[in-house]
Write a protein that holds these residues in place. Structure first.
Motif, PDB file in Angstrom:
ATOM      1  N   THR A  20       7.664  42.121  -2.665  1.00  0.00           N
ATOM      2  CA  THR A  20       6.205  42.217  -2.673  1.00  0.00           C
ATOM      3  C   THR A  20       5.771  43.662  -2.475  1.00  0.00           C
ATOM      4  N   MET A  21       4.460  43.893  -2.531  1.00  0.00           N
ATOM      5  CA  MET A  21       3.901  45.202  -2.223  1.00  0.00           C
ATOM      6  C   MET A  21       3.560  45.322  -0.741  1.00  0.00           C
ATOM      7  N   TYR A  22       3.836  44.306   0.043  1.00  0.00           N
ATOM      8  CA  TYR A  22       3.541  44.354   1.473  1.00  0.00           C
ATOM      9  C   TYR A  22       4.577  45.188   2.209  1.00  0.00           C
ATOM     10  N   ARG A  23       4.117  45.907   3.192  1.00  0.00           N
ATOM     11  CA  ARG A  23       4.975  46.747   4.020  1.00  0.00           C
ATOM     12  C   ARG A  23       4.596  46.567   5.487  1.00  0.00           C
ATOM     13  N   ILE A  24       5.545  46.895   6.342  1.00  0.00           N
ATOM     14  CA  ILE A  24       5.262  47.143   7.756  1.00  0.00           C
ATOM     15  C   ILE A  24       5.418  48.651   7.891  1.00  0.00           C
ATOM     16  N   HIS A  25       4.375  49.348   8.313  1.00  0.00           N
ATOM     17  CA  HIS A  25       4.456  50.807   8.312  1.00  0.00           C
ATOM     18  C   HIS A  25       3.543  51.422   9.362  1.00  0.00           C
ATOM     19  N   GLY A  26       3.600  52.759   9.440  1.00  0.00           N
ATOM     20  CA  GLY A  26       2.759  53.497  10.381  1.00  0.00           C
ATOM     21  C   GLY A  26       1.340  53.646   9.867  1.00  0.00           C
ATOM     22  N   THR A  27       0.568  54.557  10.485  1.00  0.00           N
ATOM     23  CA  THR A  27      -0.810  54.725  10.047  1.00  0.00           C
ATOM     24  C   THR A  27      -1.371  56.091  10.382  1.00  0.00           C
ATOM     25  N   THR A  28      -2.253  56.576   9.534  1.00  0.00           N
ATOM     26  CA  THR A  28      -3.023  57.781   9.808  1.00  0.00           C
ATOM     27  C   THR A  28      -4.308  57.422  10.551  1.00  0.00           C
ATOM     28  N   GLN A  29      -4.480  56.149  10.851  1.00  0.00           N
ATOM     29  CA  GLN A  29      -5.678  55.660  11.540  1.00  0.00           C
ATOM     30  C   GLN A  29      -5.283  54.926  12.821  1.00  0.00           C
ATOM     31  N   PRO A  30      -4.828  55.643  13.844  1.00  0.00           N
ATOM     32  CA  PRO A  30      -4.345  54.973  15.057  1.00  0.00           C
ATOM     33  C   PRO A  30      -5.394  54.109  15.740  1.00  0.00           C
ATOM     34  N   PRO A  62       2.573  63.975   6.724  1.00  0.00           N
ATOM     35  CA  PRO A  62       1.588  63.659   7.760  1.00  0.00           C
ATOM     36  C   PRO A  62       0.305  63.012   7.273  1.00  0.00           C
ATOM     37  N   ASP A  63      -0.085  63.262   6.025  1.00  0.00           N
ATOM     38  CA  ASP A  63      -1.327  62.676   5.508  1.00  0.00           C
ATOM     39  C   ASP A  63      -1.094  61.437   4.665  1.00  0.00           C
ATOM     40  N   ASN A  64       0.155  61.001   4.552  1.00  0.00           N
ATOM     41  CA  ASN A  64       0.477  59.860   3.698  1.00  0.00           C
ATOM     42  C   ASN A  64       0.136  58.558   4.406  1.00  0.00           C
ATOM     43  N   PRO A  65      -0.643  57.666   3.765  1.00  0.00           N
ATOM     44  CA  PRO A  65      -1.048  56.418   4.387  1.00  0.00           C
ATOM     45  C   PRO A  65       0.072  55.489   4.838  1.00  0.00           C
ATOM     46  N   LEU A  66       1.298  55.659   4.329  1.00  0.00           N
ATOM     47  CA  LEU A  66       2.395  54.796   4.769  1.00  0.00           C
ATOM     48  C   LEU A  66       3.019  55.274   6.070  1.00  0.00           C
ATOM     49  N   GLY A  67       2.655  56.422   6.554  1.00  0.00           N
ATOM     50  CA  GLY A  67       3.100  56.882   7.851  1.00  0.00           C
ATOM     51  C   GLY A  67       4.542  57.301   7.928  1.00  0.00           C
ATOM     52  N   ALA A  68       5.052  57.287   9.170  1.00  0.00           N
ATOM     53  CA  ALA A  68       6.374  57.824   9.469  1.00  0.00           C
ATOM     54  C   ALA A  68       7.513  56.967   8.938  1.00  0.00           C
ATOM     55  N   ARG A  69       7.325  55.673   8.904  1.00  0.00           N
ATOM     56  CA  ARG A  69       8.382  54.758   8.472  1.00  0.00           C
ATOM     57  C   ARG A  69       7.758  53.578   7.731  1.00  0.00           C
ATOM     58  N   ALA A  70       8.568  52.974   6.858  1.00  0.00           N
ATOM     59  CA  ALA A  70       8.126  51.761   6.169  1.00  0.00           C
ATOM     60  C   ALA A  70       9.284  50.781   6.072  1.00  0.00           C
ATOM     61  N   LEU A  71       8.981  49.533   6.332  1.00  0.00           N
ATOM     62  CA  LEU A  71       9.908  48.419   6.152  1.00  0.00           C
ATOM     63  C   LEU A  71       9.346  47.583   5.009  1.00  0.00           C
ATOM     64  N   TYR A  72      10.119  47.424   3.947  1.00  0.00           N
ATOM     65  CA  TYR A  72       9.654  46.751   2.736  1.00  0.00           C
ATOM     66  C   TYR A  72       9.993  45.264   2.804  1.00  0.00           C
ATOM     67  N   ILE A  73       9.004  44.424   2.513  1.00  0.00           N
ATOM     68  CA  ILE A  73       9.147  42.981   2.650  1.00  0.00           C
ATOM     69  C   ILE A  73       9.418  42.355   1.286  1.00  0.00           C
ATOM     70  N   GLY A  74      10.647  41.853   1.114  1.00  0.00           N
ATOM     71  CA  GLY A  74      11.011  41.203  -0.134  1.00  0.00           C
ATOM     72  C   GLY A  74      10.780  42.113  -1.329  1.00  0.00           C
ATOM     73  N   TRP A  89       9.403  58.438   6.221  1.00  0.00           N
ATOM     74  CA  TRP A  89       8.355  59.197   5.554  1.00  0.00           C
ATOM     75  C   TRP A  89       8.312  58.875   4.059  1.00  0.00           C
ATOM     76  N   PRO A  90       8.027  57.616   3.746  1.00  0.00           N
ATOM     77  CA  PRO A  90       8.084  57.156   2.354  1.00  0.00           C
ATOM     78  C   PRO A  90       6.972  57.732   1.486  1.00  0.00           C
ATOM     79  N   ASP A  91       7.268  57.838   0.189  1.00  0.00           N
ATOM     80  CA  ASP A  91       6.227  58.131  -0.791  1.00  0.00           C
ATOM     81  C   ASP A  91       5.289  56.923  -0.864  1.00  0.00           C
ATOM     82  N   TRP A  92       4.101  57.152  -1.388  1.00  0.00           N
ATOM     83  CA  TRP A  92       3.128  56.068  -1.533  1.00  0.00           C
ATOM     84  C   TRP A  92       2.664  56.001  -2.977  1.00  0.00           C
ATOM     85  N   ARG A  93       2.797  54.822  -3.559  1.00  0.00           N
ATOM     86  CA  ARG A  93       2.296  54.544  -4.902  1.00  0.00           C
ATOM     87  C   ARG A  93       1.378  53.334  -4.796  1.00  0.00           C
ATOM     88  N   PRO A  94       0.084  53.560  -4.643  1.00  0.00           N
ATOM     89  CA  PRO A  94      -0.828  52.428  -4.465  1.00  0.00           C
ATOM     90  C   PRO A  94      -0.867  51.525  -5.681  1.00  0.00           C
TER      91      PRO A  94
END
Length: 200
Positions: A155-165, A141-153, A113-118
């Motif tokens: 970069t600002m890229y992530r593998i994460h969940g979604t509020t838009q299934p 529950p309303d955070n765009p990064l979802g339940a989990r996030a895997l941070y890549i290097g 349940w990561p924080d989101w800093r766009p």
């Protein structure tokens, strides 16, 4: 960017995608929750979910080591490599036109349940379209990064969940890789920090 061999379309800086936050009980989301996150405007919001049927274990011949994550952007699939020619296949949402990328790096951090800093670029881009994005949002529950996030290097890229299934199987993000919340939790529990990520 710090990612080895990374290539971002149109020379764009790595940007974020969408997600859904953490709880033990089931969470429901409205179709318009943060519809502009990941670069979608309200008018671009699809009216139906992609044809995704759920994760599954599949035969998978590769020279990649077990524990590696392979993202095949065109297939809109993510593979977690298992021993003996097998992999777990997940459906994903990927970057929309102009926001796709490729490269090889490592998972450097994991967060529940990561924080989101766009990124500033996303905030400015959406402001030009009349959309407001907060500078910071706590995990939930309303955070765009979802339940989990895997941070890549780095970069600002992530593998994460979604509020838009409904977006799984579609090209709608700003470059991150999104999974259903329940499936990103499964992947999160399998992946170690330091795991290799290959994006094609």
């Amino acid at each position: 960017m710090a990612m080895r061999s990374i290539k971002a379309a149109a020379g764009l800086t790595a940007l974020m995608v969408l997600a859904v936050p953490a709880r033990s009980e089931p969470i429901t989301f409205s179709s318009d929750t943060f519809q502009i996150i990941g670069g979608m405007s309200s008018e671009a919001t699809p009216t139906r979910r992609g044809n995704y049927r759920g994760m599954e274990t599949v035969d998978f011949k590769t020279e990649l080591a077990p524990g590696t994550i392979l993202v095949r952007t065109r297939e809109r699939k993510l593979y977690y490599v298992l021993p003996e020619g097998r992999a777990i296949q997940y459906g994903i949402g990927v970057g929309r036109e102009g926001f796709t990328w490729s490269g090889t790096d490592k998972i450097t951090r994991k967060a529940e349940w990561p924080d989101w800093r766009p990124p500033k670029e996303m905030i400015a881009r959406e402001a030009r379209r009349g959309n407001y994005i907060p500078v910071h949002m706590l995990g939930g529950p309303d955070n765009p990064l979802g339940a989990r996030a895997l941070y890549i290097g780095t970069t600002m890229y992530r593998i994460h969940g979604t509020t838009q299934p409904w977006s799984i199987g579609m090209a709608v993000s700003s470059g991150c890789i999104r999974l259903l919340n329940e499936e990103v939790i499964d992947l999160f529990n399998r992946v170690d920090v330091g795991a290799t990520v290959v994006v094609e």
